[in-house]
Design a protein around this motif. Structure first.
Motif, PDB file in Angstrom:
ATOM      1  N   MET A  68      22.049  14.651  18.660  1.00  9.95           N
ATOM      2  CA  MET A  68      22.710  13.777  19.630  1.00  9.95           C
ATOM      3  C   MET A  68      23.433  12.632  18.928  1.00  9.95           C
ATOM      4  SD  MET A  68      22.674  13.809  22.961  1.00  9.95           S
ATOM      5  CE  MET A  68      23.216  15.485  22.886  1.00  9.95           C
ATOM      6  N   PRO A  69      24.700  12.414  19.235  1.00  6.73           N
ATOM      7  CA  PRO A  69      25.380  11.264  18.643  1.00  6.73           C
ATOM      8  C   PRO A  69      24.743   9.970  19.168  1.00  6.73           C
ATOM      9  CG  PRO A  69      26.748  12.306  20.330  1.00  6.73           C
ATOM     10  CD  PRO A  69      25.534  13.155  20.176  1.00  6.73           C
ATOM     11  N   ASN A  70      24.912   8.878  18.432  1.00  2.53           N
ATOM     12  CA  ASN A  70      24.322   7.620  18.868  1.00  2.53           C
ATOM     13  C   ASN A  70      24.891   7.144  20.192  1.00  2.53           C
ATOM     14  OD1 ASN A  70      22.549   7.334  16.894  1.00  2.53           O
ATOM     15  ND2 ASN A  70      23.860   6.055  15.575  1.00  2.53           N
ATOM     16  N   ARG A  71      26.217   7.239  20.311  1.00  4.74           N
ATOM     17  CA  ARG A  71      26.825   6.787  21.567  1.00  4.74           C
ATOM     18  C   ARG A  71      27.303   8.002  22.331  1.00  4.74           C
ATOM     19  NH1 ARG A  71      30.834   2.388  21.966  1.00  4.74           N
ATOM     20  NH2 ARG A  71      30.103   2.599  24.104  1.00  4.74           N
ATOM     21  N   GLY A  84      30.333  14.553  26.051  1.00  4.57           N
ATOM     22  CA  GLY A  84      29.319  14.935  25.062  1.00  4.57           C
ATOM     23  C   GLY A  84      28.034  15.386  25.752  1.00  4.57           C
ATOM     24  N   LEU A  85      27.704  14.706  26.820  1.00  5.34           N
ATOM     25  CA  LEU A  85      26.501  15.069  27.584  1.00  5.34           C
ATOM     26  C   LEU A  85      26.667  16.476  28.175  1.00  5.34           C
ATOM     27  CD1 LEU A  85      23.741  14.190  28.779  1.00  5.34           C
ATOM     28  CD2 LEU A  85      24.997  13.301  30.755  1.00  5.34           C
ATOM     29  N   ALA A  86      27.851  16.751  28.734  1.00  3.42           N
ATOM     30  CA  ALA A  86      28.105  18.082  29.330  1.00  3.42           C
ATOM     31  C   ALA A  86      27.965  19.173  28.267  1.00  3.42           C
ATOM     32  CB  ALA A  86      29.489  18.124  29.974  1.00  3.42           C
ATOM     33  N   TYR A 137      19.072  28.172  41.443  1.00  7.97           N
ATOM     34  CA  TYR A 137      20.398  28.119  40.834  1.00  7.97           C
ATOM     35  C   TYR A 137      20.401  26.932  39.890  1.00  7.97           C
ATOM     36  CZ  TYR A 137      22.439  31.138  44.462  1.00  7.97           C
ATOM     37  OH  TYR A 137      22.763  32.184  45.279  1.00  7.97           O
ATOM     38  N   ILE A 138      20.858  27.142  38.685  1.00  9.57           N
ATOM     39  CA  ILE A 138      20.927  26.019  37.754  1.00  9.57           C
ATOM     40  C   ILE A 138      22.165  25.185  38.083  1.00  9.57           C
ATOM     41  CG2 ILE A 138      22.304  27.232  35.994  1.00  9.57           C
ATOM     42  CD1 ILE A 138      20.340  26.008  33.941  1.00  9.57           C
ATOM     43  N   THR A 139      22.049  23.871  37.938  1.00  8.94           N
ATOM     44  CA  THR A 139      23.226  23.012  38.098  1.00  8.94           C
ATOM     45  C   THR A 139      24.097  23.236  36.868  1.00  8.94           C
ATOM     46  OG1 THR A 139      21.836  21.370  39.184  1.00  8.94           O
ATOM     47  CG2 THR A 139      24.008  20.638  38.490  1.00  8.94           C
ATOM     48  N   ASP A 140      25.392  23.551  37.062  1.00  7.82           N
ATOM     49  CA  ASP A 140      26.210  23.789  35.867  1.00  7.82           C
ATOM     50  C   ASP A 140      26.360  22.471  35.094  1.00  7.82           C
ATOM     51  OD1 ASP A 140      29.119  22.671  36.215  1.00  7.82           O
ATOM     52  OD2 ASP A 140      28.600  23.546  38.138  1.00  7.82           O
ATOM     53  N   SER A 141      26.606  22.603  33.812  1.00  7.32           N
ATOM     54  CA  SER A 141      26.517  21.438  32.932  1.00  7.32           C
ATOM     55  C   SER A 141      27.558  20.361  33.252  1.00  7.32           C
ATOM     56  CB  SER A 141      26.617  21.878  31.473  1.00  7.32           C
ATOM     57  OG  SER A 141      27.713  22.732  31.299  1.00  7.32           O
ATOM     58  N   GLU A 142      28.734  20.765  33.743  1.00  5.80           N
ATOM     59  CA  GLU A 142      29.756  19.764  34.104  1.00  5.80           C
ATOM     60  C   GLU A 142      29.289  18.909  35.282  1.00  5.80           C
ATOM     61  OE1 GLU A 142      32.936  19.291  32.909  1.00  5.80           O
ATOM     62  OE2 GLU A 142      32.648  20.797  31.334  1.00  5.80           O
ATOM     63  N   LEU A 143      28.776  19.602  36.280  1.00  4.46           N
ATOM     64  CA  LEU A 143      28.298  18.879  37.461  1.00  4.46           C
ATOM     65  C   LEU A 143      27.082  18.025  37.100  1.00  4.46           C
ATOM     66  CD1 LEU A 143      28.156  18.253  40.514  1.00  4.46           C
ATOM     67  CD2 LEU A 143      26.942  20.416  40.818  1.00  4.46           C
ATOM     68  N   ILE A 195      16.244  16.266  31.602  1.00  3.95           N
ATOM     69  CA  ILE A 195      16.504  16.180  30.156  1.00  3.95           C
ATOM     70  C   ILE A 195      17.742  15.310  29.918  1.00  3.95           C
ATOM     71  CG2 ILE A 195      17.201  17.519  28.110  1.00  3.95           C
ATOM     72  CD1 ILE A 195      15.293  19.756  29.167  1.00  3.95           C
ATOM     73  N   GLY A 196      18.747  15.474  30.761  1.00  9.90           N
ATOM     74  CA  GLY A 196      19.928  14.612  30.670  1.00  9.90           C
ATOM     75  C   GLY A 196      19.562  13.150  30.878  1.00  9.90           C
ATOM     76  N   ALA A 197      18.627  12.898  31.786  1.00 12.62           N
ATOM     77  CA  ALA A 197      18.203  11.507  32.038  1.00 12.62           C
ATOM     78  C   ALA A 197      17.537  10.920  30.796  1.00 12.62           C
ATOM     79  CB  ALA A 197      17.263  11.460  33.240  1.00 12.62           C
ATOM     80  N   ILE A 198      16.739  11.714  30.111  1.00 12.15           N
ATOM     81  CA  ILE A 198      16.106  11.241  28.864  1.00 12.15           C
ATOM     82  C   ILE A 198      17.191  10.913  27.832  1.00 12.15           C
ATOM     83  CG2 ILE A 198      14.765  12.015  26.844  1.00 12.15           C
ATOM     84  CD1 ILE A 198      12.839  11.354  28.980  1.00 12.15           C
ATOM     85  N   VAL A 199      18.176  11.804  27.725  1.00 17.89           N
ATOM     86  CA  VAL A 199      19.269  11.574  26.768  1.00 17.89           C
ATOM     87  C   VAL A 199      19.975  10.246  27.075  1.00 17.89           C
ATOM     88  CG1 VAL A 199      21.533  12.443  26.028  1.00 17.89           C
ATOM     89  CG2 VAL A 199      19.626  14.030  26.280  1.00 17.89           C
ATOM     90  N   LEU A 200      20.071   9.910  28.367  1.00 21.02           N
ATOM     91  CA  LEU A 200      20.752   8.667  28.758  1.00 21.02           C
ATOM     92  C   LEU A 200      19.808   7.460  28.782  1.00 21.02           C
ATOM     93  CD1 LEU A 200      23.094  10.020  31.602  1.00 21.02           C
ATOM     94  CD2 LEU A 200      23.725   9.404  29.253  1.00 21.02           C
ATOM     95  N   GLY A 201      18.605   7.638  28.226  1.00 17.88           N
ATOM     96  CA  GLY A 201      17.742   6.465  28.000  1.00 17.88           C
ATOM     97  C   GLY A 201      16.697   6.179  29.053  1.00 17.88           C
ATOM     98  N   ALA A 202      16.374   7.174  29.901  1.00 12.59           N
ATOM     99  CA  ALA A 202      15.302   6.940  30.880  1.00 12.59           C
ATOM    100  C   ALA A 202      14.007   6.608  30.141  1.00 12.59           C
ATOM    101  CB  ALA A 202      15.107   8.174  31.767  1.00 12.59           C
ATOM    102  N   LYS A 203      13.216   5.689  30.731  1.00 12.28           N
ATOM    103  CA  LYS A 203      11.953   5.295  30.091  1.00 12.28           C
ATOM    104  C   LYS A 203      10.937   6.431  30.200  1.00 12.28           C
ATOM    105  CE  LYS A 203       9.336   1.846  31.917  1.00 12.28           C
ATOM    106  NZ  LYS A 203       9.258   0.437  32.305  1.00 12.28           N
ATOM    107  N   LYS A 204      10.918   7.083  31.355  1.00 11.29           N
ATOM    108  CA  LYS A 204       9.989   8.205  31.568  1.00 11.29           C
ATOM    109  C   LYS A 204      10.579   9.140  32.614  1.00 11.29           C
ATOM    110  CE  LYS A 204       5.401   9.539  32.946  1.00 11.29           C
ATOM    111  NZ  LYS A 204       4.872  10.167  31.767  1.00 11.29           N
ATOM    112  N   VAL A 205      10.331  10.432  32.455  1.00 11.07           N
ATOM    113  CA  VAL A 205      10.776  11.392  33.476  1.00 11.07           C
ATOM    114  C   VAL A 205       9.613  12.307  33.874  1.00 11.07           C
ATOM    115  CG1 VAL A 205      12.321  13.319  34.042  1.00 11.07           C
ATOM    116  CG2 VAL A 205      13.204  11.409  32.690  1.00 11.07           C
TER     117      VAL A 205
END
Ligand code: SAH
Length: 206
Positions: free
Chosen positions: A1-4, A9-11, A30-36, A67-77
């Motif tokens: 993961m890049p720092n910023r 990049g997330l998609a 149904y999985i949420t597609d990565s763009e959405l 997992i996306g929420a963790i990448v964006l800095g969530a304290k806990k999921v």
């Protein structure tokens, strides 16, 4: 993961996660597609509801939103999902990021009882069980003051009604297409689209 991290990049990162191994049609897996998923998470992140927050991903499936929420800095999921196989895939997907305070709760969303800051969810739309999304909204309103939820765009009135009755207001609805990869044998086309909305719901302050 890049720092910023950026939304694009997330998609890209989320597009690398594994999908359901054997999706269960009765559960509308149904999985949420990565763009959405990236657009959804970015919206919540920009509104200050992810970084440093305790988040519940209701009906987490293979974990793309949490997992996306963790990448964006969530304290806990908390990943709440009743299907053990989906949780197994979510665990494997978590290995891609390694770090992060997470808990898997293999149960019906009705039985989840932790208080959180933000709920993120892409519940079943209720095409198999009518308004299967109602239980998800009701649980979300019970445990959080901020809720980000994906539904069919035609569910406007239904969601307004449920929100009203639980003291929540609709802050915004962002409409966008959701790509559906053919996951089931009865799907004729390789991909399809349904118009969905990202609902941003907030507890009313009196
Ligand atoms: N959040 C994931 C999965 C969406 S599909 C994503 O965005 O890709 C909806 C998920 O909800 C499925 O994995 C299904 O197994 C799960 N589910 C359906 N009803 C549930 C319930 N009552 N309690 C917990 N999980 C449920």
């Amino acid at each position: 993961m890049p720092n910023r991290i950026t939304k694009a990049g997330l998609a890209i990162f989320l597009s690398k996660l594994k999908p359901f191994r054997a999706p269960k049609i009765g559960e509308e897996q149904y999985i949420t597609d990565s763009e959405l998923a990236a657009a959804f998470l970015w919206e919540a992140y920009m509104r200050g509801d992810i970084a440093g927050k305790i988040v519940a991903d209701l009906g987490a499936g293979t974990g793309i939103l949490g997992i996306g929420a963790i990448v964006l800095g969530a304290k806990k999921v908390f990943f709440v999902e009743k299907d053990r196989e989906a949780i197994q895939t979510a665990r494997e997907n978590m290995q891609l990021i390694k770090a992060g305070d997470i808990t898997f709760e293999c149960k019906d969303v009705k039985d989840f009882d932790k208080r959180v800051d933000t709920v993120i969810e892409n519940p079943p739309f209720g095409t198999k069980k009518e308004h299967a999304d109602r239980a998800f909204l009701e649980k979300a309103f019970e445990i959080a003051d901020k809720v980000y939820s994906i539904h069919k765009i035609t569910s406007r009135e239904f969601i307004s009604g449920v929100s009203q009755r639980h003291g929540f207001e609709v802050v915004s609805i962002i409409s966008c297409p959701m790509r559906l990869k053919a996951a089931y044998s009865f799907h004729r086309k390789r991909t399809g689209r349904v118009n969905v909305g990202i609902w941003i719901l907030q507890k009313k302050v009196f």
